[in-house]
Write a protein that holds these residues in place. Structure first.
Motif, PDB file in Angstrom:
ATOM      1  N   ASN A  97     -54.326 -87.983 108.538  1.00 47.59           N
ATOM      2  CA  ASN A  97     -54.593 -87.733 107.053  1.00 47.59           C
ATOM      3  C   ASN A  97     -53.477 -87.949 106.251  1.00 47.59           C
ATOM      4  O   ASN A  97     -51.993 -88.015 106.690  1.00 47.59           O
ATOM      5  CB  ASN A  97     -55.103 -86.077 106.789  1.00 47.59           C
ATOM      6  N   SER A  98     -53.433 -88.068 105.186  1.00 48.23           N
ATOM      7  CA  SER A  98     -52.491 -88.208 104.187  1.00 48.23           C
ATOM      8  C   SER A  98     -51.439 -87.397 104.162  1.00 48.23           C
ATOM      9  O   SER A  98     -51.550 -86.053 104.461  1.00 48.23           O
ATOM     10  CB  SER A  98     -52.944 -88.348 102.801  1.00 48.23           C
ATOM     11  N   ASN A  99     -50.172 -87.915 104.311  1.00 46.03           N
ATOM     12  CA  ASN A  99     -48.917 -86.856 104.478  1.00 46.03           C
ATOM     13  C   ASN A  99     -48.326 -86.594 103.114  1.00 46.03           C
ATOM     14  O   ASN A  99     -47.452 -85.952 102.933  1.00 46.03           O
ATOM     15  CB  ASN A  99     -47.966 -87.678 105.315  1.00 46.03           C
ATOM     16  N   ARG A 100     -49.106 -86.899 102.112  1.00 50.65           N
ATOM     17  CA  ARG A 100     -48.862 -86.347 100.740  1.00 50.65           C
ATOM     18  C   ARG A 100     -49.624 -85.121 100.505  1.00 50.65           C
ATOM     19  O   ARG A 100     -50.670 -84.817  99.714  1.00 50.65           O
ATOM     20  CB  ARG A 100     -49.330 -87.509  99.607  1.00 50.65           C
ATOM     21  N   PRO A 124     -48.996 -80.331 101.050  1.00 51.31           N
ATOM     22  CA  PRO A 124     -47.944 -79.422 100.902  1.00 51.31           C
ATOM     23  C   PRO A 124     -47.641 -78.692 102.272  1.00 51.31           C
ATOM     24  O   PRO A 124     -46.825 -77.877 102.218  1.00 51.31           O
ATOM     25  CB  PRO A 124     -48.581 -78.203 100.014  1.00 51.31           C
ATOM     26  N   TYR A 125     -48.251 -79.331 103.237  1.00 52.27           N
ATOM     27  CA  TYR A 125     -47.789 -78.834 104.802  1.00 52.27           C
ATOM     28  C   TYR A 125     -47.209 -79.503 105.673  1.00 52.27           C
ATOM     29  O   TYR A 125     -46.534 -78.844 106.604  1.00 52.27           O
ATOM     30  CB  TYR A 125     -49.482 -78.440 105.021  1.00 52.27           C
ATOM     31  N   SER A 126     -47.285 -80.944 105.607  1.00 50.18           N
ATOM     32  CA  SER A 126     -46.608 -81.689 106.653  1.00 50.18           C
ATOM     33  C   SER A 126     -46.596 -83.116 106.167  1.00 50.18           C
ATOM     34  O   SER A 126     -47.341 -83.751 105.436  1.00 50.18           O
ATOM     35  CB  SER A 126     -47.736 -81.573 108.018  1.00 50.18           C
ATOM     36  N   ARG A 127     -45.419 -83.544 106.366  1.00 49.31           N
ATOM     37  CA  ARG A 127     -45.136 -85.085 106.061  1.00 49.31           C
ATOM     38  C   ARG A 127     -45.350 -85.991 107.314  1.00 49.31           C
ATOM     39  O   ARG A 127     -45.350 -87.066 107.401  1.00 49.31           O
ATOM     40  CB  ARG A 127     -43.671 -85.237 105.763  1.00 49.31           C
ATOM     41  N   ASN A 128     -46.158 -85.246 108.490  1.00 50.75           N
ATOM     42  CA  ASN A 128     -46.460 -86.133 109.639  1.00 50.75           C
ATOM     43  C   ASN A 128     -48.058 -86.283 109.399  1.00 50.75           C
ATOM     44  O   ASN A 128     -48.971 -85.390 109.596  1.00 50.75           O
ATOM     45  CB  ASN A 128     -46.091 -85.145 110.652  1.00 50.75           C
TER      46      ASN A 128
END
Length: 697
Positions: free
Chosen positions: A357-360, A362-366
């Motif tokens: 899923n989009s890494n944009r 608040p929880y993960s850039r992965n």
């Protein structure tokens, strides 16, 4: 240090001239402005002239005649309203006394304050900015002190992207002129929609002429579409087109992003900018782009392009559903490859694919572990419905959307909103944007599904969500979505989510959520014939239009009219979202019989192709070649998603980027064009002639 000449309005009325106008300064100004403080440049007091343009518009001209150059960091005129506003709006954030609204973001510059009985708007006189001023202009809004400031000062970028004053301004000898307009109203309809007057004024005075000039000098937009598809499926195909097998089916789509190192003309090694992936979400939608390709292939009889479009549809249908929910992207593993002592980012190939899923967020850039995003799923499912309704009745698309809709309605909160994000494992709501305008996308999706199925569950759920947005978002201007805080402009992501910037009495806000809401309100009006939905949609659209460029600044070196900004804390011009917005603006224009909207919608479509590298865009092509000297005809169609992203530009190419996102750039623009042609016909669009002298700003 600048000095203030404190001039009370009653004194000004009797003592200042009207710039040749025989009218007296109107007494109604006293009801709206208590005090204007005009600053001096060194010891020189300005000549101030007023011209009455109508019963509610006053033009102000401020002229200095300096004998010598003056080094002075700042000059200001400060306006104090004569009433206590509870509504404040400015086109950019100024969270501290050091911040200003730099002229770089003067797309549709205005400051508006209002109470339940009065409204006051200030607009800089853009007619005085036909040439780059020797000292930049700026604006500022201090809601706490009930003060509006217009001025001249150098500035610099701080955060991403806000502006602060910078010392070092030098005012030249001779005539320096500054000006602005004062718009006032006590009309109920004007106060209930505080953006209409300003938007109309800006377009009437500058936007209309800029639009007419642009339209008369523009080539047939079909040529840009041809560049797009030739670029993606021919000259850059090796880098752009991705094809592989999933579940025994051949699938494919243009890759999420490519950069200049992937040009067939680039002399060095390829270095991929981000992980290789294909997205289906509210921002980068391969299915949306493929629907445009399908329309074009159908219209032109191009079987090869139709095959590409259908492979992208197959890819979207191949995303597995878990109890109705599904991922927003498919990606490959990446690795660092060392060549001649340097490391380059490369894909391991589609055999290593995974869904994510989009890494944009608040929880993960992965992307692999990022949570489900309701907005993204609703946008993709809605694209499936549009394909089903307008292109081909593939029942798999409808079935996929129904499975998702049934899961979606189960997540709806009692207050009407849908969650922002869901945990991947538990599918329970997470903690951000659970009462946000992102829910509007789900409204549009559910109403489209209701049109097909006539299932009242979807209609009821949609209207409940719409009413929640109306009651909690629209009038507050709380346009917070994933991009507001968790993309490149992360200012406020730690401490401002859900809160206003006190000094401005405004939320950090994003144009995407304005669009989703305006779209959903129009759909609700179509469904219910309730005029209140249309009125609120108009207000929401007008707020969005205050981020649309209404003129051609001399310091922006590409065409601008019709192009959009992202938010009130970023620097882009001509951002790719304008292709998404274009038809909706036109639809409102048709519904409200408003020529201004029709022009704005067409201008947005034209601006969608402005950043393309191709011979039709003379000024833009020149900018590209100043930065990327190896570009040639094989790169025609390459298109950055915006211009001046970092808040600075120059005639030497500063402001030009280095990548193309097909699904948020050339492919998205082409989809908008093909969709509008299908819906309205080519005759709806002005047929321009390529006139080089008019294609440059």
């Amino acid at each position: 240090m600048y000095k203030l000449g404190r001039l009370l309005i009653p004194v000004l009325i009797f003592s200042l001239s009207c710039s040749g106008d025989s009218q007296k300064i109107p007494s109604w100004i006293n009801e709206y402005i208590a005090l204007i403080d005009y600053g001096q440049i060194e010891s020189v007091t300005p000549d101030v002239h007023y011209s009455v343009l109508s019963d509610d518009i006053l033009k102000v001209s401020v002229v200095f005649n300096l004998k010598n150059s003056v080094r002075q960091d700042d000059w200001q005129v400060n306006i104090t309203p004569a009433f206590l506003p509870d509504f404040h709006w400015a086109s950019h954030l100024t969270p501290t006394d050091k911040h200003i609204i730099g002229q770089h973001v003067f797309r549709a510059p205005a400051i508006t304050v209002a109470s339940s009985e009065k409204k006051l708007t200030l607009i800089p006189d853009l007619g005085l900015l036909k040439e780059i001023p020797l000292v930049d202009w700026y604006m500022d809004l201090d809601a706490r002190s009930n003060k509006i400031t217009l001025g001249m000062s150098k500035s610099k970028v701080q955060e991403h992207v806000l502006f602060v004053r910078e010392p070092g301004a030098v005012f030249p000898p001779g005539r320096t002129e500054f000006g602005f307009y004062i718009l006032v109203s006590d009309k109920k309809e004007s106060i209930s929609n505080p953006f209409r007057d300003a938007a109309a004024f800006l377009w009437k005075n500058w936007g209309n002429d800029a639009f007419q000039s642009m339209a008369s000098g523009f080539v047939d937009l079909e040529r840009y579409v041809e560049h797009t598809y030739n670029w993606a499926f021919d000259t850059w195909k090796e880098s752009v087109w991705q094809e592989f097998t999933l579940n025994g089916r051949k699938v494919g789509a243009p890759v999420f992003i490519v950069n200049t190192t992937q040009s067939p003309n680039y002399p060095g090694e390829v270095n991929e900018r981000e992980f290789r992936s294909i997205w289906n979400q509210a921002w980068f939608s391969s299915l949306r782009s493929a629907s445009g390709l399908y329309r074009y292939a159908r219209r032109t009889g191009n079987e090869k392009l139709l095959e590409y479009a259908n492979k992208t549809k197959e890819l979207a249908l191949s995303f597995p559903q878990e109890n109705g929910f599904f991922s927003g992207l498919i990606a490959t593993e990446m690795e660092k490859v060392e060549i001649s002592g340097k490391k380059y980012n490369r894909s391991k190939g589609w055999d290593t694919y995974y869904f994510g899923n989009s890494n944009r967020n608040p929880y993960s850039r992965n992307a692999r572990v990022s949570p489900y995003h309701i907005l993204d799923m609703s946008f993709t499912a809605n694209q499936m419905l549009l394909w089903y309704l307008e292109l081909e009745q593939d029942e798999r698309l409808l079935d996929y959307a129904i499975r998702y809709a049934d899961a979606l309605t189960e997540t709806q909160f009692e207050n009407g909103f849908f969650p922002g994000w869901l945990d991947l494992k538990t599918r329970k709501p997470l903690h951000h944007l659970n009462e946000s305008p992102e829910s509007a996308m789900s409204v549009t999706f559910l109403l489209n599904l209701y049109k097909i199925t006539k299932n009242e569950k979807y209609r009821h759920s949609a209207l409940k969500a719409m009413n929640a947005i109306v009651e909690n978002i629209v009038h507050k201007g709380q346009w917070e979505d994933f991009e507001t805080y968790w993309s490149c402009s992360r200012y406020g992501s730690e401490d401002l989510v859900g809160k206003k910037i006190e000094r401005n009495n405004q939320f950090k806000q994003n144009t995407l959520s304005m669009f989703w809401t305006a779209e959903a309100l129009l759909e609700c009006f179509y469904l219910t014939d309730n005029r209140e939905y249309l009125n609120l949609g108009e207000r929401t659209l007008d707020e969005m239009l205050m981020y649309q460029a209404s003129w051609q600044p001399p310091y922006i070196y590409v065409r601008t009219v019709g192009g959009f900004a992202v938010m009130n804390a970023d620097g882009e011009w001509n951002d790719s979202r304008q292709s998404l917005f274009s038809e909706l603006i036109i639809r409102y224009g048709e519904e409200l019989k408003r020529e201004e909207y029709l022009q704005r919608g067409i201008a947005a479509l034209y601006a969608s192709f402005e950043m393309m590298y191709c011979p039709e865009n003379v000024a833009t092509k020149e900018q590209w070649e100043k930065v990327w000297t190896f570009f040639n005809e094989k790169d025609y169609g390459f298109m950055m998603e915006n211009y001046g992203h970092m808040g600075v530009t120059s005639p030497g190419g500063l402001g030009i980027g280095e990548f193309t996102i097909y699904d948020w750039g050339n492919g998205a623009a082409s989809e908008a064009y093909n969709r509008i042609v299908d819906h309205l016909g080519k005759k709806f669009l002005p047929s321009g002639i390529n006139k080089t002298d008019k294609s440059s700003p």
